[in-house]
Design an enzyme around this catalytic site. Structure first.
Site, PDB file in Angstrom:
ATOM      1  N   ARG A 127       0.822  -1.219   0.000  1.00 32.44           N
ATOM      2  CA  ARG A 127       0.000   0.000   0.000  1.00 32.44           C
ATOM      3  C   ARG A 127       0.856   1.271   0.000  1.00 32.44           C
ATOM      4  O   ARG A 127       1.941   1.298   0.557  1.00 32.44           O
ATOM      5  CB  ARG A 127      -0.963  -0.044   1.193  1.00 32.44           C
ATOM      6  CG  ARG A 127      -1.889  -1.252   1.079  1.00 32.44           C
ATOM      7  CD  ARG A 127      -2.846  -1.352   2.225  1.00 32.44           C
ATOM      8  NE  ARG A 127      -3.787  -0.250   2.231  1.00 32.44           N
ATOM      9  CZ  ARG A 127      -4.682  -0.065   3.192  1.00 32.44           C
ATOM     10  NH1 ARG A 127      -4.726  -0.889   4.223  1.00 32.44           N
ATOM     11  NH2 ARG A 127      -5.509   0.937   3.133  1.00 32.44           N
ATOM     12  N   ASP A 325     -15.454   2.167   3.122  1.00 29.97           N
ATOM     13  CA  ASP A 325     -15.208   0.756   3.420  1.00 29.97           C
ATOM     14  C   ASP A 325     -16.425  -0.128   3.136  1.00 29.97           C
ATOM     15  O   ASP A 325     -16.357  -1.348   3.300  1.00 29.97           O
ATOM     16  CB  ASP A 325     -14.792   0.588   4.888  1.00 29.97           C
ATOM     17  CG  ASP A 325     -13.426   1.214   5.153  1.00 29.97           C
ATOM     18  OD1 ASP A 325     -12.607   1.272   4.224  1.00 29.97           O
ATOM     19  OD2 ASP A 325     -13.190   1.644   6.297  1.00 29.97           O
ATOM     20  N   LYS A 352      -6.788  -0.181  -1.014  1.00 33.50           N
ATOM     21  CA  LYS A 352      -7.180  -0.638   0.325  1.00 33.50           C
ATOM     22  C   LYS A 352      -6.435  -1.950   0.645  1.00 33.50           C
ATOM     23  O   LYS A 352      -5.421  -2.244   0.038  1.00 33.50           O
ATOM     24  CB  LYS A 352      -8.708  -0.802   0.393  1.00 33.50           C
ATOM     25  CG  LYS A 352      -9.450   0.534   0.286  1.00 33.50           C
ATOM     26  CD  LYS A 352      -9.122   1.430   1.453  1.00 33.50           C
ATOM     27  CE  LYS A 352      -9.784   2.791   1.336  1.00 33.50           C
ATOM     28  NZ  LYS A 352      -9.308   3.729   2.353  1.00 33.50           N
ATOM     29  N   ARG A 399     -12.885  -7.271   4.451  1.00 38.04           N
ATOM     30  CA  ARG A 399     -14.213  -6.823   3.989  1.00 38.04           C
ATOM     31  C   ARG A 399     -14.684  -7.604   2.761  1.00 38.04           C
ATOM     32  O   ARG A 399     -15.874  -7.815   2.582  1.00 38.04           O
ATOM     33  CB  ARG A 399     -14.223  -5.314   3.758  1.00 38.04           C
ATOM     34  CG  ARG A 399     -13.852  -4.546   5.032  1.00 38.04           C
ATOM     35  CD  ARG A 399     -14.395  -3.154   5.115  1.00 38.04           C
ATOM     36  NE  ARG A 399     -13.714  -2.411   6.162  1.00 38.04           N
ATOM     37  CZ  ARG A 399     -14.044  -2.426   7.468  1.00 38.04           C
ATOM     38  NH1 ARG A 399     -15.079  -3.128   7.883  1.00 38.04           N
ATOM     39  NH2 ARG A 399     -13.359  -1.722   8.344  1.00 38.04           N
TER      40      ARG A 399
HETATM   41  C1  S3P Z   1      -9.828   5.127   8.242  1.00 34.79           C
HETATM   42  C2  S3P Z   1      -9.892   5.840   7.074  1.00 34.79           C
HETATM   43  C3  S3P Z   1     -10.204   5.232   5.775  1.00 34.79           C
HETATM   44  C4  S3P Z   1     -10.755   3.821   5.895  1.00 34.79           C
HETATM   45  C5  S3P Z   1     -10.063   3.019   6.932  1.00 34.79           C
HETATM   46  C6  S3P Z   1     -10.126   3.685   8.285  1.00 34.79           C
HETATM   47  C7  S3P Z   1      -9.466   5.835   9.473  1.00 34.79           C
HETATM   48  O1  S3P Z   1      -9.022   5.202   5.002  1.00 34.79           O
HETATM   49  O2  S3P Z   1     -10.708   3.166   4.653  1.00 34.79           O
HETATM   50  O3  S3P Z   1     -10.624   1.724   7.046  1.00 34.79           O
HETATM   51  O4  S3P Z   1      -9.665   5.295  10.578  1.00 34.79           O
HETATM   52  O5  S3P Z   1      -8.981   6.982   9.375  1.00 34.79           O
HETATM   53  P1  S3P Z   1      -8.596   6.496   4.146  1.00 34.79           P
HETATM   54  O6  S3P Z   1      -8.656   7.616   5.062  1.00 34.79           O
HETATM   55  O7  S3P Z   1      -7.200   6.290   3.669  1.00 34.79           O
HETATM   56  O8  S3P Z   1      -9.587   6.534   3.018  1.00 34.79           O
END
Ligand code: S3P
Length: 442
Positions: A127, A325, A352, A399
């Site tokens: 990632r 998500d 993701k 997920r």
């Molecule tokens: C999250 C932000 C999201 C989400 C992740 C949790 C967080 O990611 O997909 O599961 O707790 O800040 P991104 O902010 O990179 O989109």
């Protein structure tokens, strides 16, 4: 692999019924541990998600000098070291599967004059981290990574952190939070300007711990967040509400299974997390909010969901941050709807835990659903039912695994997943909770 212990099959077994509570919110749980570790004194946390992602964050703050313990009554206590007070860890910090834990901790460590190695599992190693490292370098941290800016990496925090004004190029709460956590150690104002608002748990919890944070509107959909650095964070008790991103699975399973009647207790209704509920309501799902109240500074309600008929809808790109998500499980709901559902602007799904845009399309195709990825949009042709019968590759993605099982609960033929192990990163009791509602998972 008929006897592989990691695989699991979901079969149709009639209506789902009962009353359940999804585990504590994952985003709030990470932040509670991190801010508890940066406060001076003891923070008590109730309802912490005890999933692998969060446990890795607990381990990381421990390695950096905070004391973290879980009590028999389920309460967690964190003895913090104060802003800028982390000690150099003996070994690499391992965040397993968790982008949130890793990126937030990169920010928290960037404001401390120590060096730390960051690592994760094969999924996390793929990632992008450059998006976080760039602003942290502007704050004064130094990083050593491979040429493509991925894990494993070493971060040396800033000796004299510089407050910055940062305008993220992607809508990401993780990115925003990393910069705010690093900005805690800088003198003066750290500013993050978001063109699209993302989940605001970091800002809210910083204010809860006594930091001076101002949130102003920015443009049509955005926010300007201003943090005054070098506060003394005062420990405050934290109650973690039920995670809407986990509640999403029983919610959709009940909505697409005829005759179902399920109550999900205490689900957090933060508007920046509620895109799935809005979308399901537009699709015609029967979702009632009962007993709306405040828990841990957030509005929560018991959600009563009944099985029924859904129709296809168009989900605007502007809604993506509020349900980022939830697209895999929404795509499953879309397969059971009558008509086409178009989900727009899903570029971020590609980075993701897996490429979720491809993985979601694969999940549906394997189960006889017509689906198309058009640029960054996902188009699902709903037929009111799905054949199922597929074996779904979960690609180290919790997920995708849970969404595939939800599909199998309602489809004509069983659906099998290749690997259940990653479900424990976010929802350790998922299989038992679904069985308690009447699902056949074996
Ligand atoms: C999250 C932000 C999201 C989400 C992740 C949790 C967080 O990611 O997909 O599961 O707790 O800040 P991104 O902010 O990179 O989109």
């Amino acid at each position: 692999m008929p006897n592989d212990p990691a695989s699991l099959t979901a079969r149709r077994n009639g209506p789902l019924q009962g009353r359940v509570r999804a585990p504590g919110d994952k985003s709030i749980s990470h932040r509670a541990l991190i801010l508890g570790a940066l406060a001076v004194g003891e923070t008590r946390i109730c309802g912490l998600l005890e999933g692998e992602d969060v446990l890795n964050t607990a381990e990381a703050v421990r390695a950096l000098g905070a004391r973290v313990e879980s009590r028999r009554n389920g309460e967690w206590r964190v003895q913090g070291v104060g802003v800028g007070g982390f000690a150099e860890p003996a070994g690499a910090l391992d965040f397993g599967n968790s982008g949130t834990g890793c990126r937030l901790m990169l920010g928290a460590v960037a404001g401390c004059p120590i060096a730390a190695a960051f690592d994760g599992d094969a999924s996390l190693r793929k990632r992008p981290m450059r998006r976080v490292l760039e602003p942290l370098e502007r704050i004064g941290a130094h990083t050593q990574t491979s040429s493509d800016g991925r894990l494993p990496l070493t971060l040396s925090g800033a000796r004299d952190p510089i407050p910055i004004v940062f305008e993220p190029q992607v809508a990401s709460a993780q990115l925003k939070s990393a910069v705010l956590l690093a900005g805690l150690a800088a003198p003066g104002e750290t500013v993050v300007i978001e063109t699209e608002a993302t989940r605001d748990h970091t800002e809210k919890m910083l204010a809860h711990f006594g930091a001076d944070v101002r949130i102003d509107p920015h443009g049509e959909l955005g926010r300007r967040i201003t943090l005054i650095g070098q506060p003394e964070l005062a420990p405050r008790p934290i109650m973690v509400p039920a995670d809407p991103s986990s509640a999403a699975f029983p919610l959709v399973a009940a909505a697409i299974t005829p005759g179902s009647d399920v109550i999900l207790e205490g689900v957090m209704l933060n508007p920046l997390r509620s895109g799935l509920i809005v979308t399901l309501a537009e699709m015609g799902a029967s979702i009632e909010r009962l007993g709306t109240r405040k828990e841990g500074g957030e509005e929560v309600a018991d959600l009563r969901v009944r099985g029924g008929t859904l129709r296809g809808v168009e989900v605007p790109a502007a809604r993506a941050p509020a349900m980022i998500d939830e697209y895999p499980v929404l795509a499953v709901a879309a397969a059971f709807a009558e008509g086409t559902t178009i989900m727009r602007g899903l570029k971020e799904l590609r980075v993701k835990e897996s490429d979720r845009l491809a993985g979601t399309a694969e999940l549906l195709r394997a189960n006889g659903v017509t689906v198309d990825v058009a640029g960054d949009d996902l188009v699902v042709k709903g037929r009111g039912r799905a054949m199922g019968g597929g074996l779904v590759a979960t690609h180290m993605d919790h997920r995708i695994a849970m969404s595939a099982l939800v599909m199998g609960i309602a489809s004509v033929r069983p659906v099998k997943i290749d690997d259940t192990s990653f479900i424990a990163t976010s929802f350790p009791g998922f299989v038992d909770l679904m069985r308690g509602l009447g699902a056949d998972l074996s």
